[in-house]
Design a protein around this motif. Structure first.
Motif, mmCIF file in Angstrom:
data_model
loop_
_atom_site.group_PDB
_atom_site.id
_atom_site.type_symbol
_atom_site.label_atom_id
_atom_site.label_comp_id
_atom_site.label_asym_id
_atom_site.label_seq_id
_atom_site.Cartn_x
_atom_site.Cartn_y
_atom_site.Cartn_z
ATOM 1 N N PHE A 256 0.753 -1.161 -0.096
ATOM 2 C CA PHE A 256 0.134 0.049 0.127
ATOM 3 C C PHE A 256 0.869 1.211 -0.079
ATOM 4 C CE2 PHE A 256 0.151 -2.104 4.471
ATOM 5 C CZ PHE A 256 1.189 -1.140 5.050
ATOM 6 N N THR A 257 0.425 2.344 -0.239
ATOM 7 C CA THR A 257 1.028 3.704 -0.167
ATOM 8 C C THR A 257 0.806 4.394 1.337
ATOM 9 O OG1 THR A 257 -0.615 4.862 -1.331
ATOM 10 C CG2 THR A 257 1.437 4.186 -2.498
ATOM 11 N N LEU A 258 1.674 4.803 1.962
ATOM 12 C CA LEU A 258 1.703 5.355 3.221
ATOM 13 C C LEU A 258 0.546 6.594 3.083
ATOM 14 C CD1 LEU A 258 5.265 5.516 4.509
ATOM 15 C CD2 LEU A 258 3.468 3.952 4.757
ATOM 16 N N GLY A 261 -0.417 11.228 6.621
ATOM 17 C CA GLY A 261 -0.214 11.379 8.110
ATOM 18 C C GLY A 261 0.841 10.374 8.344
ATOM 19 N N GLN A 262 1.120 9.156 7.830
ATOM 20 C CA GLN A 262 2.251 8.434 8.207
ATOM 21 C C GLN A 262 3.342 9.004 7.501
ATOM 22 O OE1 GLN A 262 0.355 4.941 6.323
ATOM 23 N NE2 GLN A 262 0.431 3.711 8.157
ATOM 24 N N GLN A 263 3.260 9.609 6.264
ATOM 25 C CA GLN A 263 4.613 10.226 5.522
ATOM 26 C C GLN A 263 4.915 11.227 6.411
ATOM 27 O OE1 GLN A 263 3.436 11.159 1.729
ATOM 28 N NE2 GLN A 263 3.367 9.024 0.936
ATOM 29 N N VAL A 287 -6.011 3.610 17.054
ATOM 30 C CA VAL A 287 -5.898 2.552 16.503
ATOM 31 C C VAL A 287 -6.337 2.077 15.144
ATOM 32 C CG1 VAL A 287 -6.491 1.382 18.871
ATOM 33 C CG2 VAL A 287 -8.497 2.317 17.650
ATOM 34 N N GLY A 288 -5.269 1.430 14.489
ATOM 35 C CA GLY A 288 -5.680 1.018 13.143
ATOM 36 C C GLY A 288 -5.011 2.128 12.239
ATOM 37 N N SER A 289 -4.474 3.051 12.726
ATOM 38 C CA SER A 289 -4.003 4.112 11.823
ATOM 39 C C SER A 289 -2.539 3.621 11.323
ATOM 40 C CB SER A 289 -3.444 5.511 12.788
ATOM 41 O OG SER A 289 -2.713 5.315 13.712
ATOM 42 N N GLY A 290 -2.030 2.529 11.371
ATOM 43 C CA GLY A 290 -0.800 2.056 10.699
ATOM 44 C C GLY A 290 0.673 2.650 11.474
ATOM 45 N N LYS A 291 0.646 2.477 12.664
ATOM 46 C CA LYS A 291 1.886 2.760 13.286
ATOM 47 C C LYS A 291 2.958 2.008 13.172
ATOM 48 C CE LYS A 291 -0.152 3.429 17.233
ATOM 49 N NZ LYS A 291 -1.536 3.196 16.919
ATOM 50 N N THR A 292 2.709 0.574 13.157
ATOM 51 C CA THR A 292 3.633 -0.565 13.272
ATOM 52 C C THR A 292 4.533 -0.539 11.996
ATOM 53 O OG1 THR A 292 2.023 -1.881 14.064
ATOM 54 C CG2 THR A 292 3.837 -2.991 13.304
ATOM 55 N N ILE A 293 4.002 0.014 10.649
ATOM 56 C CA ILE A 293 4.747 0.015 9.558
ATOM 57 C C ILE A 293 6.001 1.370 9.715
ATOM 58 C CG2 ILE A 293 3.077 1.329 8.196
ATOM 59 C CD1 ILE A 293 5.585 -1.011 6.791
ATOM 60 N N GLY A 439 -10.426 3.414 2.565
ATOM 61 C CA GLY A 439 -11.108 2.301 2.462
ATOM 62 C C GLY A 439 -11.604 1.694 3.423
ATOM 63 N N ARG A 440 -11.371 2.137 4.865
ATOM 64 C CA ARG A 440 -11.939 1.563 6.004
ATOM 65 C C ARG A 440 -13.236 2.028 6.020
ATOM 66 N NH1 ARG A 440 -7.245 1.055 9.419
ATOM 67 N NH2 ARG A 440 -5.866 -0.026 8.219
ATOM 68 N N LYS A 441 -14.215 1.305 6.552
ATOM 69 C CA LYS A 441 -15.546 1.462 6.878
ATOM 70 C C LYS A 441 -15.782 1.853 8.273
ATOM 71 C CE LYS A 441 -18.073 -1.013 2.938
ATOM 72 N NZ LYS A 441 -17.114 -1.785 2.464
ATOM 73 N N VAL A 542 -3.719 -6.560 18.536
ATOM 74 C CA VAL A 542 -4.055 -7.713 17.732
ATOM 75 C C VAL A 542 -4.539 -7.250 16.346
ATOM 76 C CG1 VAL A 542 -5.604 -9.719 17.410
ATOM 77 C CG2 VAL A 542 -4.294 -9.232 19.664
ATOM 78 N N ASN A 543 -4.115 -7.756 15.257
ATOM 79 C CA ASN A 543 -4.741 -7.525 13.980
ATOM 80 C C ASN A 543 -5.260 -8.560 13.132
ATOM 81 O OD1 ASN A 543 -4.830 -5.830 11.733
ATOM 82 N ND2 ASN A 543 -2.727 -5.918 11.011
ATOM 83 N N VAL A 544 -6.286 -8.901 13.068
ATOM 84 C CA VAL A 544 -6.902 -9.702 12.376
ATOM 85 C C VAL A 544 -8.038 -9.240 11.403
ATOM 86 C CG1 VAL A 544 -8.175 -12.180 12.146
ATOM 87 C CG2 VAL A 544 -6.482 -11.606 14.001
HETATM 88 P P1 ADP Z 1 -1.883 0.422 14.836
HETATM 89 O O1 ADP Z 1 -1.542 1.953 14.365
HETATM 90 O O2 ADP Z 1 -3.158 0.364 15.543
HETATM 91 O O3 ADP Z 1 -0.766 -0.181 15.450
HETATM 92 P P2 ADP Z 1 -1.196 -1.061 12.634
HETATM 93 O O4 ADP Z 1 0.081 -0.780 12.378
HETATM 94 O O5 ADP Z 1 -1.430 -2.556 13.454
HETATM 95 O O6 ADP Z 1 -2.008 -0.215 13.401
HETATM 96 O O7 ADP Z 1 -1.941 -1.111 11.040
HETATM 97 C C1 ADP Z 1 -3.440 -1.719 11.148
HETATM 98 C C2 ADP Z 1 -3.557 -2.199 9.648
HETATM 99 O O8 ADP Z 1 -3.461 -1.201 8.458
HETATM 100 C C3 ADP Z 1 -2.367 -3.286 9.218
HETATM 101 O O9 ADP Z 1 -3.156 -4.195 8.708
HETATM 102 C C4 ADP Z 1 -1.626 -2.521 8.357
HETATM 103 O O10 ADP Z 1 -1.066 -3.378 7.425
HETATM 104 C C5 ADP Z 1 -2.635 -1.666 7.497
HETATM 105 N N1 ADP Z 1 -1.861 -0.468 7.096
HETATM 106 C C6 ADP Z 1 -0.862 0.371 7.670
HETATM 107 N N2 ADP Z 1 -0.830 1.446 6.677
HETATM 108 C C7 ADP Z 1 -1.675 1.383 5.648
HETATM 109 C C8 ADP Z 1 -1.646 2.034 4.614
HETATM 110 N N3 ADP Z 1 -1.195 3.301 4.585
HETATM 111 N N4 ADP Z 1 -2.845 1.734 3.763
HETATM 112 C C9 ADP Z 1 -3.419 0.736 3.831
HETATM 113 N N5 ADP Z 1 -3.216 -0.150 5.004
HETATM 114 C C10 ADP Z 1 -2.563 0.183 5.780
#
Ligand code: ADP
Ligand code: MG
Length: 679
Positions: A256-258, A261-263, A287-293, A439-441, A542-544
């Motif tokens: 995916f592209t960042l 906010g992530q960038q 939660v779910g904002s994509g911090k792990t990446i 794309g999140r609902k 937890v991410n499912v």
């Molecule tokens: P949190 O911030 O709660 O730790 P995560 O890092 O677990 O969130 O990310 C939640 C989900 O979103 C993961 O499945 C991750 O792969 C996905 N994700 C992260 N960044 C993006 C993005 N830019 N576009 C789409 N999906 C993303």
């Protein structure tokens, strides 16, 4: 001659036994007594007559005791009834099971009553605070301080002691710089202490309160800002180079592209890492904002520069999950990962420690097992702490000490309201990811009573039949793993035999062995289990993405922020997600509070509400949150003063005018621990 530090026993009327009772309230010295601020005030010059009382309000009035009765209604329930009256009417005071209060009331005594007035035929107050007035009591006819009382310590005694202290003219030094007192138009310190205990007018009282709140918040801010500026001493940290091949390759291969906010967050982090001052950054994102990446990309950068990285998570489940995510991401790059959790065997741990020391592990992921002494890095360049609010401040500090001024990144999904961020994290820089990936609902959340369980679980079935997965969260019973576990087992058995018959369910709770937990989580990740009955062990991380349904039983037992975290386990994929909160208790306050969840998916809105409703201590749910004990200021409601104090503190630090005395005060106030905790 008595002074601020004199033992309280030197005051008249305080013998050894009184001193012991006062000590239970934390009052050992004259200074501690002076800093024992009133809980509220009573303006005796404005006492109402009974006829003037307003039903539904907390009121104070003076009256005579007219009658006292005790009724034993049944075993275990007795009612104490005291009728008080003045020339204009009467009020019934009621206590349940507090017969011992009876001896306090003699017919004909004058009392001052405080409490919430209700009307049930007659005017009535339940659990009133009552003070018996004796002739010669101090402070009569003024605005009276009302203190929180301890065993065998009366209002009058505390008032007497205060009076004595002021009569002795104890010297109370000004500790704020003169310009700050002038510029912010603050009352002098000594005057403020006098008027907070012995207010001559309402206006002087307000000025005294403001002055002391300002002082408290100002000192806190100076301490925090000092720690921050100390950390910024130049050339002491790890200086990372600009991005190399590895960093670029991972970005290209991301599915995916960042988000914007992530960038932006990544840009902040990289700039910090490339600087020689050690990074101290907090990454906040719902939660779910994509911090792990983002953490992963920062870790690659440190490895690419020849350093090691550490990634600490609060639970084993989360550490494992991060390990798998990173392993997948890093597989093509030849980066070597290690996983260290409490459940590894001694031998495994020793092996990992050995590889780490010799530089054969690039990134170590784990729980707080990471901060054990045996864990030594060869050259630690970056420390990441996930869900940082779940760690004690000193735990996060201990990990940093494993390197020489490594860069540090804290991540949290508990959106910390601004006032708290300034107070707890006044020393950190903050990056914010405000939007979720596209794309999140939005999760749809419902609040229902237990009578709807059949329909709710029927709906769970339809989700599962459509291929989705679900969580059922058990009510938090109390702060005891054991009892929570029993409740979870019970709920699991009940559901599996009833509403969820023939559905592949797993049960996960804190008492399981790590290998058992792993097996269950793995089965859930792989959709061999359709439903997970769980305690709050699934709260973080937890991410499912295929899980779209969550039922939270006994939702009233959780704080709003915690519910938001739990709910964050769903809504992670492209399917519509649903959360049902089952409230077993239907008090209007409970429902009001839970309604916030159905109205908002925004963690910040929810956190602000939570903080307002429960206060900062409970908001974090742990004594280790790093918040100092504030005696008078309230960081939730005193925002205006906080901001004023912060700007004064900034100016002072900027002009490098922190005097020796002020420094001494800071140390006395917060202790060396505070500095260590925040470092
Ligand atoms: P949190 O911030 O709660 O730790 P995560 O890092 O677990 O969130 O990310 C939640 C989900 O979103 C993961 O499945 C991750 O792969 C996905 N994700 C992260 N960044 C993006 C993005 N830019 N576009 C789409 N999906 C993303
Ligand atoms: Mg996370």
């Amino acid at each position: 001659m008595l002074d601020w530090n004199s033992p309280i026993q030197y005051l008249k009327g305080v013998g050894p036994s009184k001193a012991a009772q006062l000590l239970k309230l934390g009052l050992g010295t004259v200074g501690q007594l002076l800093e024992f601020f009133p809980a509220r005030y009573e303006d005796r010059s404005m006492l109402k007559s009974i006829r003037q009382l307003v039903v539904g309000e907390c009121e104070t009035f003076q009256a005579q005791v007219l009658a006292v009765t005790v009724k034993q209604v049944r075993r275990g329930l007795s009612i104490l009834n005291v009728l008080v009256g003045d020339d204009t009417g009467a009020v019934e005071l009621v206590w349940f099971n507090q017969n011992f209060l009876r001896k306090k009331f003699k017919i004909g005594l004058t009392v001052v009553v405080y409490g919430k007035v209700e009307r049930q035929y007659n005017l009535k107050i339940t659990n009133a605070e009552v003070e018996v007035i004796h002739e010669g009591d101090v402070f009569e006819g003024r605005i009276l301080p009302v203190y929180h009382l301890g065993e065998n310590v009366s209002q009058n005694m505390l008032r007497q002691l205060m009076k004595q202290v002021f009569a002795l003219n104890i010297i109370i030094d000004e500790i704020l710089p003169e310009e700050i007192v002038d510029k912010n138009k603050l009352m002098g310190r000594s005057e403020a202490f006098y008027h907070i205990h012995y207010p001559a007018t309402q206006q002087l009282l307000e000025q005294a309160i403001e002055r002391l709140k300002f002082e408290e918040l100002f000192l806190l801010q100076v301490a925090l800002l000092q720690i921050k500026s100390e950390k910024q001493r130049p050339f002491s940290g790890v200086k990372h180079g600009v991005d190399g091949d590895m960093s670029r390759q991972v970005l290209v291969e991301l599915p995916f592209t960042l988000t914007a906010g992530q960038q932006a967050a990544l840009k902040d982090i990289k700039a910090d890492m490339e600087d020689s001052q050690p990074m101290q950054r907090l990454l906040q994102g719902d939660v779910g904002s994509g911090k792990t990446i983002i953490a992963a990309l920062a870790l690659i950068k440190t490895v690419e520069n020849g350093y090691q990285g550490a990634f600490m998570a609060p639970t084993e489940i989360l550490a494992e999950q991060h390990y798998h995510t990173l392993a997948q991401l890093f597989a093509p790059l030849g980066i070597k990962l290690g996983l260290l959790t409490g459940s590894k065997t001694k031998k495994q741990k020793a092996e990992i420690c050995h590889l780490l020391r010799t530089g054969l592990i690039d990134i170590l992921i784990g729980t707080h097992a990471l901060i054990q002494e045996a864990v030594e890095f060869e050259h630690l360049g970056l420390v990441v702490t996930d869900e940082q609010h779940r760690f004690g401040v000193n735990q996060r500090a201990r990990l940093q000490e494993k390197g020489q001024e490594p860069d540090v990144l804290f991540m949290t999904a508990t959106p910390i309201p601004r006032t708290l961020a300034l107070t707890v994290y006044g020393d950190l820089d903050v990056s914010l990811i405000t939007h979720l990936p596209p794309g999140r609902k939005a999760i749809r959340t419902f609040l229902r009573g237990p009578e709807k369980r059949a329909a709710i679980y029927q709906f769970v079935r339809t989700q599962i039949e459509a291929g989705r997965q679900a969580y059922v969260v058990c009510p938090l019973v109390e702060e005891s793993d054991k009892i929570d576990t029993q409740a979870a087992v019970q709920l699991f058995e009940e559901l599996q035999a009833g509403y969820l018959k023939e559905i592949a369910c797993g049960l996960i709770h804190g008492k399981l062995k790590a290998t058992e937990k792993d097996a269950i989580m793995k089965a859930f990740y792989e959709n061999e289990l359709s439903l997970l009955v769980a305690t709050t062990v699934i709260e973080v991380g937890v991410n499912v993405p295929n899980a779209t349904m969550m039922v939270i039983e006994g939702a009233e037992r959780f704080g709003l922020s915690q519910l938001h975290q739990l709910r964050g386990r769903i809504g992670r994929g492209s399917h519509q997600s649903y959360c049902v909160l089952i409230a077993h208790n239907k008090q209007s306050e409970t429902l009001e509070r839970l309604k916030v969840m159905t109205e908002s998916n925004d963690g910040f809105v929810i956190a602000e509400k939570d903080l307002l409703l429960r206060g900062p201590g409970q908001f974090f749910g742990t004594r280790q949150h790093g918040l100092p004990d504030l005696k008078i200021a309230n960081i939730v409601t005193d925002v205006a003063i906080l901001l004023q104090a912060r700007s004064a503190a900034q100016q002072l630090i900027h002009s490098q005018a922190v005097s020796h005395e002020l420094q001494k005060t800071l140390l006395e106030r917060f202790g060396p621990d505070f500095v260590i905790l925040h470092n």
